[in-house]
Structures are given as C-alpha cells and as structure tokens.
Design a protein around this motif. Structure first.
Motif, PDB file in Angstrom:
ATOM      1  N   LEU A 200       0.825  -1.205   0.000  1.00  0.00           N
ATOM      2  CA  LEU A 200       0.000   0.000   0.000  1.00  0.00           C
ATOM      3  C   LEU A 200       0.864   1.262   0.000  1.00  0.00           C
ATOM      4  O   LEU A 200       0.542   2.242  -0.685  1.00  0.00           O
ATOM      5  N   ILE A 201       1.950   1.249   0.737  1.00  0.00           N
ATOM      6  CA  ILE A 201       2.872   2.391   0.742  1.00  0.00           C
ATOM      7  C   ILE A 201       3.441   2.600  -0.657  1.00  0.00           C
ATOM      8  O   ILE A 201       3.533   3.741  -1.148  1.00  0.00           O
TER       9      ILE A 201
ATOM     10  N   THR B 210       0.013   9.374   5.547  1.00  0.00           N
ATOM     11  CA  THR B 210      -0.472   8.071   5.104  1.00  0.00           C
ATOM     12  C   THR B 210       0.565   6.991   5.373  1.00  0.00           C
ATOM     13  O   THR B 210       0.243   5.928   5.918  1.00  0.00           O
ATOM     14  N   VAL B 211       1.806   7.257   5.017  1.00  0.00           N
ATOM     15  CA  VAL B 211       2.879   6.283   5.240  1.00  0.00           C
ATOM     16  C   VAL B 211       3.043   6.009   6.729  1.00  0.00           C
ATOM     17  O   VAL B 211       3.176   4.850   7.149  1.00  0.00           O
TER      18      VAL B 211
ATOM     19  N   GLN C  72      -0.096  17.359  -1.126  1.00  0.00           N
ATOM     20  CA  GLN C  72       0.022  15.930  -1.433  1.00  0.00           C
ATOM     21  C   GLN C  72       1.144  15.294  -0.615  1.00  0.00           C
ATOM     22  O   GLN C  72       0.973  14.207  -0.067  1.00  0.00           O
ATOM     23  N   ASP C  73       2.286  15.976  -0.510  1.00  0.00           N
ATOM     24  CA  ASP C  73       3.413  15.436   0.260  1.00  0.00           C
ATOM     25  C   ASP C  73       3.052  15.263   1.736  1.00  0.00           C
ATOM     26  O   ASP C  73       3.403  14.255   2.353  1.00  0.00           O
ATOM     27  N   ALA C  74       2.370  16.260   2.294  1.00  0.00           N
ATOM     28  CA  ALA C  74       1.979  16.174   3.702  1.00  0.00           C
ATOM     29  C   ALA C  74       1.016  15.008   3.927  1.00  0.00           C
ATOM     30  O   ALA C  74       1.168  14.236   4.891  1.00  0.00           O
ATOM     31  N   VAL C  75       0.033  14.864   3.046  1.00  0.00           N
ATOM     32  CA  VAL C  75      -0.930  13.767   3.160  1.00  0.00           C
ATOM     33  C   VAL C  75      -0.224  12.429   2.948  1.00  0.00           C
ATOM     34  O   VAL C  75      -0.476  11.456   3.673  1.00  0.00           O
ATOM     35  N   HIS C  76       0.673  12.378   1.985  1.00  0.00           N
ATOM     36  CA  HIS C  76       1.418  11.139   1.729  1.00  0.00           C
ATOM     37  C   HIS C  76       2.237  10.734   2.967  1.00  0.00           C
ATOM     38  O   HIS C  76       2.207   9.564   3.375  1.00  0.00           O
TER      39      HIS C  76
END
Length: 175
Positions: A8-9, A116-117, A109-113
């Motif tokens: 998923l990552i 998420t990770v 997007q980077d912050a959400v990514h």
C-alpha cells in the motif's frame, strides 16, 4: 509493518510521484485549463484526489484531516466549506478552483502522503479486516477502503496527466 502495508505504501507513493510529474512546470493557466466547460482541470483533479486521501485516511485513523489541522484549507483559499472534498462538485465548482500553484498542490500531497505512510507503517495484518464504513453492503473494511482510495487517486492522477499532455502538445485548444 506488514507486507500488505509495504504494498500500500508503494501504491500511495505512485500517486505522489504522478502528482509531482503532472503539476511540475505547469503555468497557472495550464493548471486551471479545462478541455471543455464540463471537464475537470489539473488543479481540481489533484486537489480532489488529495482531499479524498486526506479525508478517508483521517477517518480510518480516527485523526483530524491535515486540510484543517495544518492550515491547508486557509492556504488554498477556495470558495468551499472546509468539509468539501470535491465529491459531487458541479462544473461551476470545478471552475472555482483557481490561484493554485504546483508547489501548493505538491505540498499538500506530500503532507498527506507522509501521514499516510506513517499510518500504514503502524498497521498489523488484522487491522485490514476492521470495518470502517457500515453504510455499504457488504460493510467496507479498512483494506478495501485503502485500495479504493488508491484506485480513485490513480484514476484522477491519470486524468490530470492526460489533460497536461493535451495542453502541452496542443492537441486541443486551451480553454
């Protein structure tokens, strides 16, 4: 961390990579260009796919969305409520997504990514069977929800890449 988390990552990483590839170097007029009056712009598509990821992952994790907790709502300054994710937006709503930059879109997007990770890293295999939404038949598990978010995000990222290609290669007139 589990093998499922690793997969998923990797998949969410592909979303992030595609977002960066799509928006990097685009001018403001290209970010907001629409191929016709009913089409989505690159800005709207990237904002929406990131909002959905933020919304759904925060819900699954029982956390506040970065959109509000880290001030992205204010930085984007869009004419929508803080709860808006783009779901059900009209062509007029899509046209209202203006004034965004590649840096702002990739920053969110980077912050959400990253969040998420961090969330996925802490999951055990048994966590993927947890029901996160009983409004569907059958009820939606965390694993199904995560795959759904990835599928939706990659579709929207691909749509944004298509729009970029059309705009950059002049196949259709800019709107």
């Amino acid at each position: 961390m589990t093998a499922a988390s690793d997969l998923l990552i990797d998949a969410f990483g592909r979303v992030r990579e595609t977002v960066h590839e799509v928006v990097t170097g685009l001018r403001p007029d290209e970010l907001t260009a629409r191929l016709d009056d009913r089409a989505n712009s690159v800005s709207w598509l990237v904002w929406h796919l990131t909002r959905i990821q933020d919304d759904h992952l925060a819900d699954a994790a029982g956390a506040e969305q970065l959109w509000t907790s880290q001030g992205w709502f204010e930085r984007f300054s869009l004419p929508f409520s803080s709860a808006a994710t783009g779901y059900g937006h009209s062509p007029k709503d899509v046209a209202a997504v203006q004034g965004l930059t590649p840096e702002l879109l990739t920053g969110y997007q980077d912050a959400v990514h990253d969040t998420t990770v961090q969330y996925l890293t802490g999951l055990a295999d048994s966590d993927f069977d947890r029901v996160v939404d009983e409004a569907w038949t059958p009820p939606v598990t965390l694993g199904v929800r995560l795959v759904s978010v990835i599928a939706d995000a990659l579709q929207h990222a691909g749509q944004a890449a298509f729009v970029r290609g059309v705009l950059r290669h002049g196949a259709l007139p800019h709107k």
